[in-house]
Scaffold this motif. Structure first.
Motif, short mmCIF file in Angstrom:
data_model
loop_
_atom_site.label_atom_id
_atom_site.label_comp_id
_atom_site.label_asym_id
_atom_site.label_seq_id
_atom_site.Cartn_x
_atom_site.Cartn_y
_atom_site.Cartn_z
N SER A 1 -10.68 32.97 26.54
CA SER A 1 -11.53 31.53 26.71
C SER A 1 -10.82 30.21 26.21
N GLU A 2 -9.47 30.80 25.70
CA GLU A 2 -8.77 29.38 25.26
C GLU A 2 -7.71 29.16 26.32
N CYS A 3 -7.86 30.02 27.49
CA CYS A 3 -6.89 29.46 28.74
C CYS A 3 -7.62 28.70 29.53
N GLY A 4 -6.54 27.77 30.16
CA GLY A 4 -7.06 26.71 30.93
C GLY A 4 -7.48 27.34 32.52
N GLN A 5 -6.53 28.22 32.84
CA GLN A 5 -6.71 29.02 33.96
C GLN A 5 -6.13 30.40 33.80
N ILE A 6 -7.08 31.35 34.27
CA ILE A 6 -6.65 32.67 33.87
C ILE A 6 -6.31 33.31 35.20
N ASP A 7 -4.97 33.73 35.31
CA ASP A 7 -4.46 34.49 36.34
C ASP A 7 -3.90 35.96 35.95
N ALA A 8 -3.46 36.83 36.54
CA ALA A 8 -2.98 37.97 36.17
C ALA A 8 -1.93 37.85 35.02
N ASP A 9 -1.03 37.16 34.81
CA ASP A 9 -0.16 36.96 33.69
C ASP A 9 -0.86 36.45 32.44
N ALA A 10 -1.80 35.54 32.47
CA ALA A 10 -2.51 35.28 31.46
C ALA A 10 -3.48 36.52 30.87
N PHE A 11 -3.78 37.09 31.79
CA PHE A 11 -4.67 38.32 31.36
C PHE A 11 -4.04 39.27 30.74
N ASP A 12 -2.80 39.41 31.11
CA ASP A 12 -2.03 40.56 30.50
C ASP A 12 -1.63 40.23 29.07
N VAL A 13 -1.38 39.03 28.93
CA VAL A 13 -1.22 38.45 27.48
C VAL A 13 -2.36 38.79 26.76
N ALA A 14 -3.82 38.50 27.22
CA ALA A 14 -4.96 38.44 26.41
C ALA A 14 -5.11 39.86 26.22
N LEU A 15 -4.81 40.69 27.19
CA LEU A 15 -4.99 42.15 27.09
C LEU A 15 -4.13 42.70 25.98
N SER A 16 -3.11 42.44 25.72
CA SER A 16 -2.13 42.85 24.92
C SER A 16 -2.59 42.57 23.30
N LYS A 17 -2.97 41.08 23.12
CA LYS A 17 -3.78 40.91 22.11
C LYS A 17 -4.79 41.82 21.73
N ALA A 18 -5.84 42.18 22.50
CA ALA A 18 -6.72 42.99 22.41
C ALA A 18 -6.27 44.25 21.82
N TYR A 19 -5.12 44.83 22.69
CA TYR A 19 -4.59 46.19 22.08
C TYR A 19 -4.09 46.18 20.73
N ASP A 20 -3.55 44.74 20.38
CA ASP A 20 -3.13 44.50 18.84
C ASP A 20 -4.15 44.73 17.94
N ALA A 21 -5.30 44.09 18.29
CA ALA A 21 -6.56 44.20 17.41
C ALA A 21 -7.24 45.73 17.33
N LEU A 22 -7.14 46.53 18.34
CA LEU A 22 -7.32 47.72 18.15
C LEU A 22 -6.31 48.55 16.97
N ASP A 23 -5.23 48.32 17.38
CA ASP A 23 -4.12 48.67 16.29
C ASP A 23 -4.56 48.61 14.86
N MET A 24 -5.11 47.31 14.87
CA MET A 24 -5.56 47.25 13.34
C MET A 24 -6.68 47.96 12.55
N ILE A 25 -7.41 48.56 13.65
CA ILE A 25 -8.67 49.47 13.10
C ILE A 25 -8.29 50.72 13.35
N ASP A 26 -7.22 51.07 13.56
CA ASP A 26 -6.75 52.60 13.91
C ASP A 26 -7.24 53.56 12.61
N THR A 27 -7.90 54.47 12.77
CA THR A 27 -8.46 55.59 11.84
C THR A 27 -7.38 56.71 11.44
N ASN A 28 -6.16 56.75 12.25
CA ASN A 28 -5.15 57.56 12.00
C ASN A 28 -5.83 59.16 12.36
N SER A 29 -6.88 59.23 13.02
CA SER A 29 -7.49 60.62 13.34
C SER A 29 -7.21 61.16 14.43
#
Length: 321
Positions: free
Chosen positions: A63-91
């Motif tokens: 939502s912070e991007c002006g135009q969302i192409d494949a490269d912009a999406f990849d950057v955002a997806l990486s941030k989403a993975y980073d957020a998931l890393d923060m909630i890891d239960t280590n199970s």
């Protein structure tokens, strides 16, 4: 410019004990340009937390991007993975989620998915009521065991409907993966007034067929809300899983054909999906480029080896002479 009418949605618990599906944004308006549906993995820790975390992080970044192409999406997806890393239960049963995403740009749209939640681009004017065919311009390919077996010819369409492991997926977003799964990403500008985008969890697909979806959206006697209510009614009382969906009606389209965006999704006379060779997922394009580079390096190494053999032969000949 692509404008939409009021986005419609439902998110229901079905016959499950808890709701693991999540929609972004939470309070949609026709001004929203990013729509995400995530389905938390059942049987894993905190599926509802995983779907909320991934959808929110991805949606906020896009939502912070002006135009969302494949490269912009990849950057955002990486941030989403980073957020998931923060909630890891280590199970052993790490939290995980599927992901579907629609981004509406000025002159084109982008769709992306991971897992077996699905995205449709539908043009009801192409639906033939007599043959119950046509209308679907784009349907995402499920990342699932049953779809892999179907594509490989190991099972038939009929067998796939009753497959015992339909819930086994081959890609998902999870924390601390040794190799993060990429999304299948498509961009296209073949969008017209009257088109619809439909994003849904696999729970919706338990009861709703492609033909039923197209028939409902092509019904001229139903307004937008009634169409969504009818789709929801197909699932209510019948679906075992959570069932959640976005329905995005395209209102008006004025696209700048000089923008450089290219039609990569086209429909034939029956409205059946046709994808030209250029309509490849961005991940596949990157893979093809990588393969070409590897082949070129191999060719260069081979050429150098041949030259070395020739040069060595010349030296030996001179020594002998």
């Amino acid at each position: 410019m692509i404008t939409i009418r009021q986005p419609l949605y439902f998110t229901e618990i079905g016959k499950k004990d808890n709701q693991e599906d999540f929609l972004y944004p939470s309070d949609p308006t026709p001004e929203n340009r990013v729509f995400i549906m995530c389905d938390g993995m059942g049987g894993h820790d905190n599926g509802e937390v995983a779907s909320m975390t991934a959808a929110t992080a991805l949606g906020d970044s896009l939502s912070e991007c002006g135009q969302i192409d494949a490269d912009a999406f990849d950057v955002a997806l990486s941030k989403a993975y980073d957020a998931l890393d923060m909630i890891d239960t280590n199970s052993d049963r790490k939290p995980g989620t599927t992901m579907t995403c629609l981004c509406l740009n000025e002159n084109f749209c982008l769709v992306a998915h991971i897992g077996d939640s699905r995205i449709y681009h539908i043009r009801p004017s192409l639906f033939n009521r007599e043959t119950e065919r046509g209308g679907i311009l784009y349907q995402s390919a499920d990342h699932s065991l049953v779809n892999d077996l179907l594509k490989a010819g190991e099972i038939t369409e009929e067998e796939a409907r009753d497959f015992s492991h339909k819930n086994v997926i081959t890609r998902a977003m999870q924390p601390h993966l040794s190799k993060r799964y990429k999304a299948d990403v498509f961009t296209f500008d073949d969008i017209r007034e009257g088109d619809w985008f439909f994003l849904c969890s696999d729970g919706v697909l338990e009861q709703l067929s492609n033909e039923m979806l197209c028939e409902i959206l092509a019904d001229p006697d139903l307004d937008d809300g009634q169409k969504m209510e009818k789709i929801k009614a197909v699932c209510e009382g019948q679906t075992k899983d959570n069932f959640t969906a976005w329905l995005i009606p395209v209102d008006k389209v004025v696209i700048d054909q000089e923008s450089g965006s290219t039609d990569i999704i086209q429909a034939d006379a029956e409205g059946a999906l046709t994808q030209p060779e250029k309509a490849l997922p961005q991940a596949a394009i990157r893979k093809d480029r990588k393969t070409a580079v590897v082949k070129m390096i191999g060719w260069i190494i081979g050429l150098l080896a041949v030259l070395a053999i020739i040069y060595g032969g010349i030296l030996i000949y001179k020594l002998l002479v």
